[in-house]
Design a protein around this motif. Structure first.
Motif, PDB file in Angstrom:
ATOM      1  N   TYR A 246      -4.766  -8.794   3.640  1.00 45.13           N
ATOM      2  CA  TYR A 246      -4.926  -8.167   4.941  1.00 45.13           C
ATOM      3  C   TYR A 246      -4.080  -8.953   5.934  1.00 45.13           C
ATOM      4  O   TYR A 246      -3.802 -10.136   5.736  1.00 45.13           O
TER       5      TYR A 246
ATOM      6  N   HIS B  92      -6.340  -3.941   6.572  1.00 41.57           N
ATOM      7  CA  HIS B  92      -6.706  -4.210   5.190  1.00 41.57           C
ATOM      8  C   HIS B  92      -5.938  -3.309   4.226  1.00 41.57           C
ATOM      9  O   HIS B  92      -5.768  -2.121   4.460  1.00 41.57           O
ATOM     10  N   TYR B  93      -5.499  -3.900   3.119  1.00 44.52           N
ATOM     11  CA  TYR B  93      -4.878  -3.146   2.031  1.00 44.52           C
ATOM     12  C   TYR B  93      -5.045  -3.960   0.754  1.00 44.52           C
ATOM     13  O   TYR B  93      -5.442  -5.134   0.809  1.00 44.52           O
TER      14      TYR B  93
END
Length: 339
Positions: A44, A39-40
């Motif tokens: 993701y 996740h970012y």
């Protein structure tokens, strides 16, 4: 027909273990199929088997008739970590890339990962990856935690790359105003393309491409919107004094020297890029194994292009082989190196 897939991504096993061990700032969860999710902001990545299992990946290439892949890491990149962790993870990834090349070298080569939030460490790792590990260059991200690639802090990397005539391949990440792209997957669908465009335009207008002329620049996703907007950049060069501060010729004369991968499978877009940069500056790419990537779509898109047989070979593999210095790859039966 030989095929070199220039745009694809690999998360090596030790890197994945490090992300899941708590050493990383990247949040990792597991989906109902057992795949890690990285996740970012705004996106993701689902790290499917093809991302993580190099033996399985080789089977996929053989199934589809792909000769070689140029593996790279992908988002979120090591630059989202603290500098010390970034340097550790980048070295780990490059060592694992080298292992994949050595153990399955007929199928894989790689572009290095750098801890780009620490330019000094990046220059050191670039030197190690190219001089000791034998990689032909590195992949950069389109901005580094909000800092443009044209910023002078990155010039030590470019000095080394220029000296070696290395490849620097720009992949998008964390676009400006990413908070406005949280819905409908707008970050990877739109933001990535905008950010690649901004990075390439900034590198040209800032004079970086002029200052380091031996670097071979390559852009993901058919250059974002560069082929479409290039004429507008030239108009800006003629209209605005600021756009002529660091360069003395129009931006398109630099951008036509860049390389563009085919991760836009639309025939109209591909034809536009070929008209802009020439078939010899277009590189087959699939974005495998991301959800939005496809080896079959890459192969079909290139097969359908209204180009000569020689131009199609250049797109499929010859230009990539020449760009990467893959002298072992020869045209079948000809004994000739790719031009």
């Amino acid at each position: 027909m030989r095929v070199i897939d220039f745009h694809n991504h690999y998360y090596p096993p030790n890197y994945m273990k490090a992300l899941q061990s708590g050493q990383s700032s990247v949040k990792v969860t597991i989906d109902d199929k057992g795949n890690p999710l990285l996740h970012y902001p705004g996106d993701y990545n689902v790290a499917v088997r093809g991302h993580r299992d190099i033996a399985y990946r080789q089977e996929v290439l053989d199934k589809h008739g792909v000769t070689m892949q140029v593996v790279t890491l992908t988002t979120p990149g090591t630059h989202v970590e603290t500098p010390a962790v970034a340097a550790k993870l980048a070295s780990m990834v490059n060592d694992e890339f080298k292992e994949a090349i050595d153990s399955r070298g007929s199928h894989f080569t790689a572009l290095a990962t750098l801890p780009l939030n620490d330019p000094a460490a990046s220059a050191k790792e670039f030197e190690r990856a190219t001089a000791q590990l034998g990689m032909p260059g590195a992949m950069l991200f389109s901005n580094i935690n909000g800092v443009a690639l044209s910023d002078e802090r990155f010039w030590p990397i470019y000095e080394q790359a220029n000296e070696r005539g290395a490849v620097l391949y720009i992949h998008p990440a964390h676009p400006a105003n990413v908070d406005m792209m949280q819905e409908y997957w707008l970050m990877p669908l739109c933001g990535f393309l905008f950010d690649t465009t901004l990075a390439a335009a900034s590198l040209v207008f800032s004079g970086v491409a002029e200052r380091f002329p031996k670097i071979r620049w390559a852009l993901c996703h058919l250059g974002g919107t560069i082929p479409y907007l290039a004429e507008r950049l030239d108009r800006g060069f003629h209209a605005f004094k600021d756009c002529r501060a660091h360069i003395d010729r129009p931006p398109t004369t630099y951008l036509k020297e860049f390389y563009y991968d085919t991760v836009n499978f639309d025939q109209g877009a591909l034809k536009l890029a070929i008209d802009f940069a020439g078939a010899d500056h277009i590189l087959a790419g699939s974005d495998y194994p991301h959800q939005i990537g496809s080896i079959p779509m890459m192969l079909e898109a290139v097969a359908k292009l209204p180009v000569t047989d020689d131009e199609r070979e250049r797109i499929y593999w010859k230009s990539a082989a020449g760009l990467l210095g893959l002298k072992g790859l020869r045209a079948e039966g000809s004994g000739q190196e790719p031009r």
